[in-house]
Design a protein around this motif. Structure first.
Motif, PDB file in Angstrom:
ATOM      1  N   ALA A 127      31.999  52.411 -10.224  1.00  0.00           N
ATOM      2  CA  ALA A 127      32.022  51.673  -9.589  1.00  0.00           C
ATOM      3  C   ALA A 127      32.009  50.295 -10.667  1.00  0.00           C
ATOM      4  N   ASP A 128      32.834  48.637 -10.503  1.00  0.00           N
ATOM      5  CA  ASP A 128      32.588  48.788 -11.683  1.00  0.00           C
ATOM      6  C   ASP A 128      31.371  46.581 -11.532  1.00  0.00           C
ATOM      7  N   VAL A 129      31.655  46.199 -12.222  1.00  0.00           N
ATOM      8  CA  VAL A 129      30.673  44.874 -12.769  1.00  0.00           C
ATOM      9  C   VAL A 129      31.120  44.131 -13.193  1.00  0.00           C
ATOM     10  N   PRO A 130      31.503  42.601 -12.123  1.00  0.00           N
ATOM     11  CA  PRO A 130      30.467  42.722 -11.479  1.00  0.00           C
ATOM     12  C   PRO A 130      30.985  42.483 -10.287  1.00  0.00           C
ATOM     13  N   GLY A 131      30.133  42.773  -8.791  1.00  0.00           N
ATOM     14  CA  GLY A 131      30.441  43.082  -7.813  1.00  0.00           C
ATOM     15  C   GLY A 131      30.161  44.607  -6.967  1.00  0.00           C
ATOM     16  N   ARG A 132      30.335  45.314  -8.157  1.00  0.00           N
ATOM     17  CA  ARG A 132      30.114  47.081  -7.369  1.00  0.00           C
ATOM     18  C   ARG A 132      31.079  47.194  -7.268  1.00  0.00           C
ATOM     19  N   HIS A 133      32.574  46.612  -7.143  1.00  0.00           N
ATOM     20  CA  HIS A 133      33.489  47.011  -7.313  1.00  0.00           C
ATOM     21  C   HIS A 133      34.739  47.747  -7.443  1.00  0.00           C
ATOM     22  N   GLU A 134      35.235  48.764  -7.013  1.00  0.00           N
ATOM     23  CA  GLU A 134      35.971  49.692  -7.465  1.00  0.00           C
ATOM     24  C   GLU A 134      36.450  49.463  -9.032  1.00  0.00           C
ATOM     25  N   PRO A 135      36.733  50.583  -9.273  1.00  0.00           N
ATOM     26  CA  PRO A 135      36.598  50.427 -11.502  1.00  0.00           C
ATOM     27  C   PRO A 135      38.243  49.422 -11.282  1.00  0.00           C
ATOM     28  N   GLY A 136      38.047  49.264 -12.370  1.00  0.00           N
ATOM     29  CA  GLY A 136      39.652  48.233 -12.558  1.00  0.00           C
ATOM     30  C   GLY A 136      39.330  47.241 -12.404  1.00  0.00           C
ATOM     31  N   THR A 137      38.165  46.740 -11.881  1.00  0.00           N
ATOM     32  CA  THR A 137      38.582  45.046 -11.446  1.00  0.00           C
ATOM     33  C   THR A 137      37.357  44.570 -11.637  1.00  0.00           C
ATOM     34  N   GLY A 138      36.425  44.530 -12.786  1.00  0.00           N
ATOM     35  CA  GLY A 138      35.367  44.027 -13.725  1.00  0.00           C
ATOM     36  C   GLY A 138      35.872  43.628 -14.962  1.00  0.00           C
TER      37      GLY A 138
END
Length: 188
Positions: A127-138
């Motif tokens: 999961a990506d940082v920030p926001g714990r969104h999908e990989p590739g978004t942070g």
């Protein structure tokens, strides 16, 4: 305010009403008295406001999980602590889940930590940082992370444990597929 709802993504716990929500929040403060929390996202609509809160602290008391109370001596404070336990147990069936999101938020140095102790890793959560969104978004370069894991010998499964940035499942999966395809194509 009687419609207060508290959702814990990490524990899958959902509480409704102030009589349930306030004691839960007090419980976190008792369990982690040095905790500092940061609002990482806020969304409002109609008469509702949703806050995504990320906290840091040292567990010193019991926490509430989906299966009940987890005693203070049943969770880990750091990646290195988990690694030392795995090495002491020294059994091939006992491994750690390397949670990329939590590691970045709590400790940083993802690639160094992951590759230095790859022999202790049984599964990788993404999961990506920030926001714990999908990989590739942070901010995390998942191509580098996954390539380093592969070079260090990881050939296991990847789990995506995130809060999608969109309700369109195909759109949410697109950056993940792109990352995996790029890592596979380069044989990195």
């Amino acid at each position: 305010m009687e419609k207060a709802v508290y959702d814990e993504v990490g524990t899958s716990r959902r509480l409704q009403g102030l009589d349930a929500v306030i004691p839960a929040l007090k419980g976190w403060k008792e369990a982690m008295p040095d905790a500092n929390a940061t609002v990482t996202n806020a969304v409002s609509g109609g008469h509702a406001v949703t806050l995504a809160v990320t906290g840091k602290g040292t567990p010193r008391g019991p926490l509430q999980g989906p299966s009940g109370t987890v005693p203070a001596d049943h969770y880990l404070a750091s990646w290195e602590e988990g690694v030392s336990i795995i090495k002491e147990v020294d059994h091939p069936a006992v491994r750690l889940t390397f949670d990329v999101y939590h590691h970045q938020v709590n400790e940083g140095n993802i690639i160094s930590s992951l590759t230095r102790h790859m022999d202790c890793v049984g599964h990788i959560h993404l999961a990506d940082v920030p926001g714990r969104h999908e990989p590739g978004t942070g901010e995390i370069n998942f191509c580098n992370v996954l390539s380093a894991a592969r070079r260090a010998g990881y050939a296991g499964y990847l789990g995506v444990e995130c809060i999608p940035s969109t309700s369109d499942v195909k759109a949410a999966m697109a950056p993940i597929r792109k990352i995996v395809e790029e890592v596979n194509a380069e044989g990195r």
